[in-house]
Scaffold this motif. Structure first.
Motif, PDB file in Angstrom:
ATOM      1  N   LYS A 521       0.851  -1.196   0.000  1.00  0.00           N
ATOM      2  CA  LYS A 521       0.000   0.000   0.000  1.00  0.00           C
ATOM      3  C   LYS A 521       0.883   1.241   0.000  1.00  0.00           C
ATOM      4  N   GLY A 546      -2.962  -1.320  -2.517  1.00  0.00           N
ATOM      5  CA  GLY A 546      -3.694  -0.114  -2.162  1.00  0.00           C
ATOM      6  C   GLY A 546      -2.969   1.154  -2.542  1.00  0.00           C
ATOM      7  N   SER A 548      -3.305   5.391  -1.617  1.00  0.00           N
ATOM      8  CA  SER A 548      -3.973   6.276  -0.667  1.00  0.00           C
ATOM      9  C   SER A 548      -3.414   7.693  -0.744  1.00  0.00           C
ATOM     10  N   MET A 591      -7.611  -1.308  -2.642  1.00  0.00           N
ATOM     11  CA  MET A 591      -8.034  -0.109  -1.923  1.00  0.00           C
ATOM     12  C   MET A 591      -7.708   1.147  -2.720  1.00  0.00           C
TER      13      MET A 591
END
Length: 744
Positions: A521, A546, A548, A591
């Motif tokens: 991530k 992911g 973010s 994600m």
């Protein structure tokens, strides 16, 4: 003309008239021109009037609350009446009636008797107290107790389903209930006092009968006398099976004096063979307890959580008096003011077997101390702000080694640095100040043979901000070394990171990609195309991927480049992560959290990855409602069944109709998290539950729904939910920490 309350008319007729003598005394003083006497008599009369008015209002509210079956709140009003006017009958009559309504005749008798002892016999309502006590006594003697006819296991099951305060109140129902409750271990094993005031008061009242059964205890009281009652039973050794104790109320420090600290330590000593976990919170300076006290009086303690605004150096105490290292402490959390390395180093000699260590508000010097002098630490939290996950849930048990490394400590107090670490998991904060780069690089190098999990925020540190490094373009030595260092982390299975201002750690983490890696991530990348190239060129697949907090603002060209990168990445995964017996690793969870450039085109490409089982979309506002629906429709047509879904802060991309349309396509959905969904109402949640037949894990935050309505609906169905959490106003503050491990 107002209608009198049924609560009063059916129970008592309370005389609330002001005695005529009070007015006469004021008038006489006025006639005699005695100003001092006028003031005294008038003040006394006004106070009496205010008292009677308040009592009358409290009686009315207690009645209304009882009619809504909110007996705990009604009882609080009645107890307030007694506390405010202990010599007037209103409070005793009101409280006694409330208890009688609930069938608690024994407790009602105690309240009426207390009133008879404190209310003057010449009070007009004294006779009403006598009559009420007589009626309660008659009911208590004539009552048939159904409980006596129930099987023992049924009784225990009924009791265990009640709230703590309700269980405590059952001692007043009958002799049979009282006897059974006193011997029901299941009912009292865990006392969490979730309902605060009511729970603490109720449980403390029956402590002499149940203390022997309590295993896990959380004390939340704001009442000094209640806390002292718990302390008394602890000091007397009545908590014979106490395993964990949590004292987290911000007022507990107020009742601590020299004697109470001694009492607490005596209690610790008497519970030393069973008490293995304590969690202490002190909200103000001047903590009366030191770490030395805790380690000395609890020699078998395994877990210590200490939260205090003190400097660590000020609460260590005289560690030398312990004389030998603590052999049981393996889990330590220190949430202290600016935890410094020199103070932490003093503690290492006495806690050498700690395996899980969490440091909050720690300075950079603390990292080197942990790296060099805590030889057995396997899981480290550095200013991470959250509890560490349970080791057995996230660490590879095949590599578990329970034999501790025994540090070499000479008699003259010298410390020996460990040449090789055994750190397996590192967790830093997911926002705010970052991890010092130089110290962190030393941790990576020393523990590269054992590290399995890295959660590292390499953003600006406090010192870098003070030095204004971002604008001075200063490159320290660690950034030069990190740009070229090669690390062999053959056990690494999970990376979640924020890049540093120089971008060197982002490249370093990408170079760590290897066959063992399952989770990747990236947060706030400095070069998304370069990262995507590394991911594709590595030819390694992840089970969880992911992105973010990647923001591209008002730049169509960069948005286009970012979109092309992800489309290319998903096409690669669609081709190499096909379901089948020969596929060893598949992209299962994805994600997108707070990524400004995510569009319908990106979702369309992601829908080609037919191995997806879990999705998280948060704060991605460029996606259209139709694009979101089309994405799930496409997954459904390709027979891709999502079992875990998180949707939050989606703005115009998500409303109640869009959500219901999406859920209608998801036959296998088991876990759902919703945050701030526009227009979502109670009936929508009910329809959602009805449509998702396998749903057994539901969280709803910041949606305008009634938690009680939803919970009641679920309880009235035949559905058995593993987890249900509905908060109408709670902030969705875990947007950056979300992990599919939360569903495990």
């Amino acid at each position: 003309m107002s209608t009198p309350s049924p609560f009063i008319t059916t129970t008592t007729v309370i005389n609330t008239a002001i005695p005529s003598s009070s007015f006469e005394k004021v008038k006489n003083a006025y006639d005699h021109g005695d100003n001092d006497e006028i003031i005294r008599q008038a003040t006394s009369t006004i106070a009496h009037i205010e008292q009677l008015v308040l009592l009358s209002i409290l009686v009315q509210r207690a009645h209304a609350l009882s009619m809504k079956s909110k007996f705990g709140a009604a009882a609080q009003d009645a107890e307030t009446m007694i506390k405010y006017a202990p010599t007037l009958p209103q409070g005793y009559l009101c409280f006694g009636k409330l208890l009688t309504m609930q069938g608690k005749q024994t407790r009602a008798l105690i309240v009426y008797q207390e009133g008879l002892e404190k209310v003057p016999t010449n009070d007009p309502a004294y006779g009403q107290l006598l009559q009420a006590k007589k009626m309660a006594d008659e009911k208590n003697n004539k009552r048939f107790d159904l409980v006596s006819a129930l099987p023992l296991e049924v009784k225990d099951e009924i009791v265990s389903l009640l709230l703590e305060e309700e269980r405590a109140d059952l001692f007043d129902v009958s002799t049979t209930w009282s006897r059974r409750l006193e011997n029901c271990q299941k009912a009292w094993r865990y006392i969490y006092n979730k309902h605060g005031y009511y729970g603490d008061i109720a449980v403390s009242r029956v402590l002499p009968k149940i203390a022997k059964h309590i295993s896990d205890l959380i004390i939340t009281t704001t009442e000094d006398k209640v806390w002292l009652k718990y302390l008394e039973h602890l000091e007397n050794g009545q908590f014979r099976n106490l395993r964990s104790l949590q004292l987290t109320d911000h007022r507990i420090y107020i009742v601590f004096s020299g004697n109470s600290v001694i009492s607490l330590m005596d209690g610790f000593w008497k519970a030393r063979y069973t008490l293995t976990k304590i969690d202490l919170l002190f909200s103000k300076r001047g903590s009366p307890i030191t770490i030395t006290d805790i380690l000395f009086y609890l020699p078998y303690l395994e877990t210590l959580v200490l939260d205090t605004p003190e400097l660590l150096a000020d609460i260590l105490g005289d560690l030398e008096s312990i004389q030998e290292p603590h052999h049981s402490l393996v889990d330590l959390t220190l949430d202290t003011e600016r935890t410094a390395g020199d103070a932490l180093k003093r503690l290492t000699k006495w806690c050498p077997y700690v395996k899980r260590l969490r440091l909050e508000y720690a300075q950079s010097t603390a990292l080197d101390v942990v790296n060099d002098y805590f030889p057995n630490v396997e899981m480290l939290g550095y200013n991470n702000g959250y509890k560490l996950p349970e080791s057995h849930k996230v660490l590879n048990q095949e590599y578990n080694n329970n034999k501790p490394i025994i540090p070499i400590i000479s008699m003259n107090n010298m410390y020996t640095k460990q040449k090789q670490g055994r750190l397996r998991a590192f967790y830093s904060v997911n926002d705010g100040l970052g991890v010092p780069g130089e110290e962190f690089l030393r941790i990576l190098q020393k523990n590269q043979k054992t590290l399995e999990i890295i959660h590292a925020n390499m953003g600006m540190t406090e010192q870098q901000m003070l030095d204004d490094e971002l604008h001075n373009n200063f490159r320290p030595d660690y950034s030069i070394e990190a740009a070229s260092v090669i690390l062999n982390l053959d056990r690494l299975k999970k990376i979640m990171f924020w890049p540093d201002i120089y971008g060197v750690y982002e490249r370093l983490f990408c170079r760590m990609i290897r066959p063992s890696l399952e989770y990747f991530k990236l947060t706030k990348t400095s070069d998304l195309p370069a990262v995507v190239d590394m991911l594709i060129n590595s030819q390694q697949l992840f089970e969880t991927l992911g992105l973010s907090r990647i923001f591209i603002i008002n730049n169509d060209q960069e948005n286009g480049i970012a979109t092309q990168c992800l489309v290319r990445l998903f096409n690669e995964y669609a081709a190499t992560s096909l379901p089948g017996p020969n596929t060893t690793k598949k992209l299962t969870y994805f994600m997108f959290d707070c990524c400004s450039f995510i569009s319908d085109d990106v979702l369309d490409a992601l829908a080609n990855v037919r191995t997806i089982k879990g999705l998280s979309f948060q704060g991605n506002t460029r996606i259209t409602p139709q694009g979101l629906k089309n994405f799930f429709i496409k997954l459904n047509k390709q027979n891709v069944q999502i079992t875990e879904l998180r949707l939050a802060e989606m703005g115009g991309s998500m409303d109640n109709k869009t959500l219901l349309d999406i859920i209608s396509t998801m036959r296998e959905l088991e876990a759902l998290y919703l945050g701030n969904v526009h227009g979502l109402r109670d009936n929508d949640i009910k329809e959602l539950i009805n449509n998702a037949k396998k749903l057994d894990n539901l969280t709803v935050k910041r949606c305008h729904v009634d938690p009680e309505e939803i919970i009641t609906f679920v309880n009235n169905t035949s559905r058995n939910f593993k987890y249900l959490n509905i908060h109408e106003y709670e902030s969705d503050n875990d947007i950056l920490t979300f992990d599919f491990d939360a569903y495990d």
